[in-house]
Design an enzyme around this catalytic site. Structure first.
Site, short mmCIF file in Angstrom:
data_model
loop_
_atom_site.label_atom_id
_atom_site.label_comp_id
_atom_site.label_asym_id
_atom_site.label_seq_id
_atom_site.Cartn_x
_atom_site.Cartn_y
_atom_site.Cartn_z
N PHE A 1 0.92 -1.13 0.17
CA PHE A 1 0.00 -0.19 0.21
C PHE A 1 1.15 1.64 -0.32
CE2 PHE A 1 -2.18 3.96 2.13
CZ PHE A 1 -3.83 3.61 0.67
N LYS B 1 3.42 10.29 8.51
CA LYS B 1 2.63 9.72 9.10
C LYS B 1 2.63 10.55 10.77
CE LYS B 1 -0.73 6.09 7.80
NZ LYS B 1 0.07 5.45 6.20
N ASP C 1 9.17 2.02 1.79
CA ASP C 1 7.93 3.63 1.95
C ASP C 1 8.18 3.04 3.86
OD1 ASP C 1 6.20 4.49 3.04
OD2 ASP C 1 4.72 3.46 1.05
C1 LIG Z 1 -0.56 5.14 5.02
C2 LIG Z 1 0.86 5.08 3.78
C3 LIG Z 1 0.74 5.72 2.96
C4 LIG Z 1 0.15 7.43 2.37
O1 LIG Z 1 0.20 8.21 3.10
P1 LIG Z 1 -1.40 9.05 3.10
O2 LIG Z 1 -0.74 9.85 3.91
O3 LIG Z 1 -2.45 8.53 4.01
O4 LIG Z 1 -1.07 9.84 1.88
C5 LIG Z 1 1.74 5.11 1.69
N1 LIG Z 1 2.77 4.76 2.45
C6 LIG Z 1 1.94 3.44 3.64
C7 LIG Z 1 3.50 2.43 3.86
C8 LIG Z 1 1.20 3.88 4.46
O5 LIG Z 1 0.91 3.11 5.53
#
Ligand SMILES: *Cc1c(COP(=O)(O)O)cnc(C)c1O
Length: 409
Positions: free
Chosen positions: A139, A253, A224
């Site tokens: 994701f 986050k 990521d």
């Molecule tokens: C939450 C998340 C995203 C997306 O972040 P947003 O601030 O919601 O756009 C991308 N990668 C990972 C691993 C995430 O947990």
């Protein structure tokens, strides 16, 4: 004051209906606790989906927001501000990267990262060097680039065609890496711990193999760490436990303690691949958000929170593993620190709904996984409290109380 029903009715009429919310309206919080508009108290193990690493209303965060908001909130990137460079320097030193770009969310961090990888790819291999690789179950966000790297049908369908030239590699399958990646690749994007995908960790060997393949073909290795990074595993970055250093890291986050702020951090040659005028944002890197992020990093260090994450995380893991022994319904325990999960052999949502009734906020993902993303200041007594509720639910197995589905992220 509005009633809960009034709030729900208004949203039903005026909001684009993208969220299937849990039936509570939250009004305030303090530390690991939140309160709804009717005054009920909840132990918060969701932490605003991994954002509230310092819990709610942390004194130092409140103070720094108060101070800065009367001085300067925003000036745009036409001008310098006092905090963006300082934050970039701090993050580079912590991560081993060389430069930072600030944006407003996780998905934007991913967009910037893959633009940098594409530009660097073109510079060494021409336009043919453009393929992007991500991992099955990933994701990475909801905009078209990030969505194209997200290997889950439920998010992708209805929005095709997505970006061309994206392929997926099986998690922890080095042979798959070696067979798919060649000189036409420009990026491999990996969550060292898949978050929304159900707390699935990459093995150290897999990350090492990805590093080897990326070096061989001059590919950007992008980690990521939007969910697993910035202290959640007990290290500042999850990859630091593996000994593998990526070329680009995405974060967001918890970075500004709840204010929108994301970033990608990069090493050369990727850090210089997009030059003047090639990328930008109106909001990203403003003085308020950057100053709060600097305070976030100081608090982590000065309050010894990484140590707490490791210690209480180990206790949580031990307690979760006890449920695996005691209850048939628990299939597996995954994760570490303040990113952990229980995989059940039945749907997780009824447990989440029943937990709310009992004053505990947890989250379901991937249908059968209970995900926990608590604040770094969680204590063992909070774990005990949560386990008491959870064990009762695991023993009784609540049935589905709401027919509608709930969003995973
Ligand atoms: C939450 C998340 C995203 C997306 O972040 P947003 O601030 O919601 O756009 C991308 N990668 C990972 C691993 C995430 O947990």
């Amino acid at each position: 004051m509005e009633t809960f029903e009034q709030i729900v009715e208004r949203e039903k009429q005026y909001l684009i209906q993208t969220y299937a919310r849990y039936p509570r309206a939250l009004a305030s919080g303090k530390g690991v606790w939140v309160f709804d508009i009717e005054g009920r108290k909840y132990l918060d193990l969701v932490g605003g989906l991994g954002v509230n690493a310092l819990g709610h209303a942390h004194k130092r965060i409140v103070k720094v927001i108060r101070e800065q908001c009367v001085r300067l909130i925003h000036v745009s990137n036409l001008y310098y501000n006092e905090y963006q460079g300082l934050l970039a320097e701090r993050l580079c030193k912590l991560s081993g990267m060389e430069r930072a770009f600030f944006c407003n969310s996780g998905t934007e961090a991913i967009e910037g990262a893959i633009k940098a990888a594409r530009a660097a790819g073109h510079a060494v291999g021409g336009e043919a060097k453009n393929k992007l690789f991500a991992i099955e179950g990933s994701f990475h966000g909801r905009t078209f680039g990030a969505l194209s790297l997200t290997a889950q049908e439920k998010y992708r369908k209805d929005f095709t065609p997505l970006l061309e030239g994206v392929q997926f590699i099986k998690l922890n399958d080095a042979d798959d890496l070696y067979s798919k990646i060649d000189d036409t690749a420009c990026a491999i994007v990996i969550e060292p711990i898949q978050g929304e995908g159900g707390i699935r960790e990459c093995t150290q060997e897999f990350l090492q193999e990805a590093r080897t393949v990326a070096d061989r073909h001059k590919v950007a290795l992008i980690f990521d760490e939007i969910q697993c990074g910035l202290g959640r595993t007990g290290s500042m970055f999850a990859y630091q436990d593996s000994g593998v250093t990526p070329d680009i890291v995405t974060i967001a986050k918890p970075l500004a303690a709840g204010l929108p702020l994301g970033a990608f951090l990069a090493r050369e040659p990727f850090a210089s691949a997009i030059g003047s005028g090639k990328h930008g944002t109106t909001f990203g890197g403003g003085p308020l958000a950057c100053r709060v992020a600097l305070e976030y990093l100081s608090i982590i260090e000065e309050e010894g929170l990484l140590e707490n994450v490791r210690k209480v995380g180990a206790y949580l893991n031990h307690e979760l593993n006890r449920t695996r022994v005691d209850f048939d319904v628990v299939r597996e325990v995954r994760g570490r620190g303040m990113i952990q999960a229980l995989e059940l052999n039945v749907p997780a949502r009824p447990f989440v709904d029943a937990a709310i009734q009992k004053g505990l906020l947890i989250n379901a993902t991937q249908d059968v996984v209970i995900r926990l993303l608590p604040a770094f200041l969680l204590e063992e007594k909070h774990v005990d409290k949560a386990m008491k509720v959870l064990r009762k639910l695991l023993a009784n197995r609540p049935v589905e109380i709401a027919a509608h589905s709930r969003a995973g992220v």
